[in-house]
Design a protein around this motif. Structure first.
Motif, PDB file in Angstrom:
ATOM      1  N   UNK A 100      51.163  54.790  86.087  1.00 30.83           N
ATOM      2  CA  UNK A 100      51.193  53.620  85.107  1.00 30.83           C
ATOM      3  C   UNK A 100      52.662  53.300  85.033  1.00 30.83           C
ATOM      4  N   UNK A 101      52.817  52.004  85.007  1.00 26.96           N
ATOM      5  CA  UNK A 101      54.101  51.668  84.955  1.00 26.96           C
ATOM      6  C   UNK A 101      54.293  50.299  83.623  1.00 26.96           C
ATOM      7  N   UNK A 109      45.470  56.177  79.673  1.00 28.95           N
ATOM      8  CA  UNK A 109      46.212  57.123  80.294  1.00 28.95           C
ATOM      9  C   UNK A 109      47.497  57.411  79.241  1.00 28.95           C
ATOM     10  N   UNK A 110      48.500  57.223  79.539  1.00 24.80           N
ATOM     11  CA  UNK A 110      49.763  57.402  78.856  1.00 24.80           C
ATOM     12  C   UNK A 110      50.201  56.541  77.367  1.00 24.80           C
ATOM     13  N   UNK A 150      53.037  49.533  79.423  1.00 23.95           N
ATOM     14  CA  UNK A 150      52.621  50.614  79.402  1.00 23.95           C
ATOM     15  C   UNK A 150      53.665  51.740  79.313  1.00 23.95           C
ATOM     16  N   UNK A 151      53.460  52.985  78.922  1.00 26.11           N
ATOM     17  CA  UNK A 151      54.268  53.987  78.681  1.00 26.11           C
ATOM     18  C   UNK A 151      54.177  54.810  80.303  1.00 26.11           C
ATOM     19  N   UNK A 152      55.163  54.651  81.012  1.00 24.19           N
ATOM     20  CA  UNK A 152      55.332  55.489  82.365  1.00 24.19           C
ATOM     21  C   UNK A 152      54.657  56.674  82.466  1.00 24.19           C
ATOM     22  N   UNK A 153      53.653  56.896  83.358  1.00 23.03           N
ATOM     23  CA  UNK A 153      52.902  58.043  83.500  1.00 23.03           C
ATOM     24  C   UNK A 153      52.490  58.436  84.647  1.00 23.03           C
ATOM     25  N   UNK A 201      52.120  63.678  83.996  1.00 23.61           N
ATOM     26  CA  UNK A 201      53.539  63.646  83.438  1.00 23.61           C
ATOM     27  C   UNK A 201      53.839  62.236  82.432  1.00 23.61           C
ATOM     28  N   UNK A 202      54.217  62.177  81.438  1.00 20.91           N
ATOM     29  CA  UNK A 202      54.382  60.885  80.581  1.00 20.91           C
ATOM     30  C   UNK A 202      55.513  61.074  80.339  1.00 20.91           C
ATOM     31  N   UNK A 203      56.408  59.765  80.528  1.00 19.35           N
ATOM     32  CA  UNK A 203      57.774  59.724  80.537  1.00 19.35           C
ATOM     33  C   UNK A 203      58.327  59.791  78.880  1.00 19.35           C
TER      34      UNK A 203
END
Length: 160
Positions: free
Chosen positions: A36-37, A103-104, A115-118, A132-134
């Motif tokens: 996810x970007x 997801x994130x 999106x929150x990076x994940x 892994x969620x940033x």
């Protein structure tokens, strides 16, 4: 809330390759990595996607692994991102953030909804083996680490 150990939420999104990509379809041939970007404008996202682009063919050829990057932007902008950074992976457009939210998560920023990076490694059964969620936009899992994780039977390759 962590999704690790849970069934991955299924989704269908427009692809820069044309047509649509559905997560459950990719899982029919093997594991899938969902990345996810934040959006087409994110340089940290582009840098991370390049690491996945570098290992994508090797993972597909040797391990039947698909990489499915989800970018919270319109398809036209996502296609521009793929071409600008010469990525070997096709990107999926999630302009409303519906998949990112499952997801994130998402957040409102100066760029609008992002999106929150994940990163999520989903096994053949549809179970998330790694999440892994940033905590910060630069906090990213890289493609090569994921390759080792998958080849190490979903265990940290460095024993941490």
């Amino acid at each position: 809330m962590s999704l690790e150990g849970e069934s991955a939420p299924d989704f269908t999104l427009q692809s820069t390759a044309g047509g649509e990509t559905t997560l459950s379809d990719t899982l029919e041939s093997g594991p899938t990595v969902v990345v996810v970007n934040r959006g087409y404008w994110c340089s940290f996202c582009a840098e991370q996607l390049q690491t996945f682009s570098e290992v994508s063919y090797d993972l597909w050829f040797h391990d039947d692994v698909d990489i499915v990057p989800v970018v919270t932007s319109e398809l036209e902008r996502v296609t521009e991102m793929r071409d600008r950074y010469d990525l070997d992976v096709q990107l999926l457009a999630d302009p409303d953030g519906e998949v990112a939210e499952q997801y994130s998560g998402t957040e409102q920023t100066s760029h609008g909804l992002t999106g929150i990076a994940g990163v999520y490694v989903v096994d053949e059964e549809g179970t998330i083996q790694y999440e892994q969620v940033a905590d910060h936009p630069a906090d990213r899992t890289q493609g090569n680490w994921v390759r080792y994780f998958i080849r190490n039977d979903y265990e940290d390759p460095f024993g941490e």
